[in-house]
Scaffold this active site. Structure first.
Site, PDB file in Angstrom:
ATOM      1  N   GLU A 124       0.845  -1.193   0.000  1.00 28.35           N
ATOM      2  CA  GLU A 124       0.000   0.000   0.000  1.00 28.35           C
ATOM      3  C   GLU A 124       0.887   1.252   0.000  1.00 28.35           C
ATOM      4  O   GLU A 124       2.031   1.208   0.468  1.00 28.35           O
ATOM      5  CB  GLU A 124      -0.927  -0.062   1.242  1.00 28.35           C
ATOM      6  CG  GLU A 124      -1.837   1.097   1.471  1.00 28.35           C
ATOM      7  CD  GLU A 124      -2.823   1.390   0.337  1.00 28.35           C
ATOM      8  OE1 GLU A 124      -2.382   1.529  -0.811  1.00 28.35           O
ATOM      9  OE2 GLU A 124      -4.028   1.541   0.631  1.00 28.35           O
ATOM     10  N   ASP A 153      -3.484   5.966   6.435  1.00 31.07           N
ATOM     11  CA  ASP A 153      -3.988   7.242   6.931  1.00 31.07           C
ATOM     12  C   ASP A 153      -4.920   6.944   8.109  1.00 31.07           C
ATOM     13  O   ASP A 153      -4.467   6.739   9.227  1.00 31.07           O
ATOM     14  CB  ASP A 153      -4.679   7.946   5.761  1.00 31.07           C
ATOM     15  CG  ASP A 153      -5.121   9.361   6.063  1.00 31.07           C
ATOM     16  OD1 ASP A 153      -4.502  10.005   6.913  1.00 31.07           O
ATOM     17  OD2 ASP A 153      -6.095   9.819   5.436  1.00 31.07           O
ATOM     18  N   LYS A 206       0.704   7.978   8.312  1.00 26.09           N
ATOM     19  CA  LYS A 206       0.319   9.211   9.012  1.00 26.09           C
ATOM     20  C   LYS A 206      -0.341   8.801  10.330  1.00 26.09           C
ATOM     21  O   LYS A 206      -1.570   8.749  10.416  1.00 26.09           O
ATOM     22  CB  LYS A 206      -0.668  10.018   8.162  1.00 26.09           C
ATOM     23  CG  LYS A 206      -0.018  10.743   7.002  1.00 26.09           C
ATOM     24  CD  LYS A 206      -0.870  11.872   6.461  1.00 26.09           C
ATOM     25  CE  LYS A 206      -1.955  11.381   5.549  1.00 26.09           C
ATOM     26  NZ  LYS A 206      -2.594  12.457   4.749  1.00 26.09           N
ATOM     27  N   ARG A 233       1.060  11.882  -9.328  1.00 20.89           N
ATOM     28  CA  ARG A 233       1.585  10.547  -9.018  1.00 20.89           C
ATOM     29  C   ARG A 233       3.014  10.375  -9.524  1.00 20.89           C
ATOM     30  O   ARG A 233       3.770   9.553  -9.012  1.00 20.89           O
ATOM     31  CB  ARG A 233       0.728   9.459  -9.677  1.00 20.89           C
ATOM     32  CG  ARG A 233      -0.670   9.324  -9.112  1.00 20.89           C
ATOM     33  CD  ARG A 233      -1.315   8.038  -9.644  1.00 20.89           C
ATOM     34  NE  ARG A 233      -2.759   8.042  -9.532  1.00 20.89           N
ATOM     35  CZ  ARG A 233      -3.441   7.717  -8.429  1.00 20.89           C
ATOM     36  NH1 ARG A 233      -2.793   7.392  -7.341  1.00 20.89           N
ATOM     37  NH2 ARG A 233      -4.756   7.737  -8.425  1.00 20.89           N
TER      38      ARG A 233
HETATM   39  P1  IMP Z   1      -7.103   5.241   4.864  1.00 19.15           P
HETATM   40  O1  IMP Z   1      -8.146   4.230   4.560  1.00 19.15           O
HETATM   41  O2  IMP Z   1      -7.658   6.483   5.489  1.00 19.15           O
HETATM   42  O3  IMP Z   1      -5.915   4.691   5.650  1.00 19.15           O
HETATM   43  O4  IMP Z   1      -6.568   5.790   3.506  1.00 19.15           O
HETATM   44  C1  IMP Z   1      -5.803   5.084   2.715  1.00 19.15           C
HETATM   45  C2  IMP Z   1      -5.874   5.601   1.294  1.00 19.15           C
HETATM   46  O5  IMP Z   1      -6.235   6.987   1.201  1.00 19.15           O
HETATM   47  C3  IMP Z   1      -4.504   5.494   0.694  1.00 19.15           C
HETATM   48  O6  IMP Z   1      -4.369   4.271   0.032  1.00 19.15           O
HETATM   49  C4  IMP Z   1      -4.449   6.648  -0.259  1.00 19.15           C
HETATM   50  O7  IMP Z   1      -4.931   6.251  -1.512  1.00 19.15           O
HETATM   51  C5  IMP Z   1      -5.380   7.666   0.307  1.00 19.15           C
HETATM   52  N1  IMP Z   1      -4.630   8.702   1.066  1.00 19.15           N
HETATM   53  C6  IMP Z   1      -4.533   8.842   2.390  1.00 19.15           C
HETATM   54  N2  IMP Z   1      -3.760   9.882   2.715  1.00 19.15           N
HETATM   55  C7  IMP Z   1      -3.358  10.415   1.548  1.00 19.15           C
HETATM   56  C8  IMP Z   1      -2.500  11.534   1.239  1.00 19.15           C
HETATM   57  O8  IMP Z   1      -1.943  12.243   2.082  1.00 19.15           O
HETATM   58  N3  IMP Z   1      -2.320  11.760  -0.084  1.00 19.15           N
HETATM   59  C9  IMP Z   1      -2.881  11.001  -1.065  1.00 19.15           C
HETATM   60  N4  IMP Z   1      -3.676   9.955  -0.811  1.00 19.15           N
HETATM   61  C10 IMP Z   1      -3.914   9.670   0.500  1.00 19.15           C
HETATM   62 MG    MG Z   2      -4.535   3.938  -1.930  1.00 23.01          MG
END
Ligand code: IMP
Ligand code: MG
Length: 209
Positions: free
Chosen positions: A133, A137, A165, A199
């Protein structure tokens, strides 16, 4: 002298500069590292990404020695990391598959809604699976993927994520191989996008917003 050195950003023009220099019109000095105008600052430079990928590759290589490894890349953000990581694996038997989950769309905030937009092509049953991955986040995506893929009977399941993060975590999720911790900023580059853009940047930067 011809322009040499790392690509500043793909909108930078070392190639053009070289061409101009070859035509003898301009003497080109070493290019100053140029930041994309939409990027406020670099969070992880390209050389640090490359170094860390090599370290992770070596570590994963040791952990999976003697076992076939099946990589699952999460489209589209993980493509860059997966391409680099796969080539850093000192393993004889590596296979690759991809899945896609619902994305942020045009927003920089997660919807919290996670679903498969594209399922795997191959079964994972009995295989040693490593989910690859781009970034963790809130953790919702990986928690969902661990549950879904874990439920399909892999021999083992682990996660590699280039960025983390931790301040944003909403659900606890295990990440066995983690590249860099970054602050709570919207990151772009090295596969990460905003609305499909950025990207291609070779570094991870904080988007100006
Ligand atoms: P989560 O489910 O909130 O952990 O988010 C994961 C997905 O959100 C990642 O695979 C990214 O595609 C997108 N994402 C989260 N933070 C960022 C960021 O700072 N920049 C770009 N995409 C992000
Ligand atoms: Mg993603």
């Amino acid at each position: 002298m011809l322009a040499r050195g790392p690509l500043p950003w793909s909108g930078g023009c070392p190639v053009q500069d070289e061409a101009r220099a070859r035509r003898g019109r301009v003497a080109v000095a070493e290019p100053a590292p140029t930041l994309h105008p939409d990027v406020l600052e670099v969070l992880v430079p390209a050389d640090a990404l490359a170094r860390r990928v090599r370290e992770l590759g070596a570590e994963i290589g040791r952990d999976y020695a003697g076992r076939p490894l099946h990589l699952i890349g999460v489209l589209k953000g993980a493509v860059t990391f997966l391409a680099d990581l796969a080539r850093a694996l000192p393993l004889p038997d590596v296979t690759v598959d991809y899945l896609a989950i619902s994305s942020y769309g045009r927003s920089t905030e997660t919807s919290g809604v996670v679903r498969f937009a594209k399922d795997l092509d191959e079964p994972v049953s009995g295989r040693h699976v490593l989910i690859v991955e781009d970034i963790v986040d809130t953790g919702l995506t990986l928690a969902y993927l661990r549950e879904q893929i874990g439920g399909r009977g892999p021999a083992s399941l682990a996660v590699a994520a280039m960025l983390d993060k931790p301040e944003r975590r909403a659900v606890a999720v295990r990440v066995e191989y983690s590249g860099f911790r970054i602050p709570d900023r919207f990151a772009v580059g090295y596969g990460l996008d905003f609305d499909g853009h950025y990207r291609h940047l070779p570094y991870v930067g904080a988007l100006r917003r």
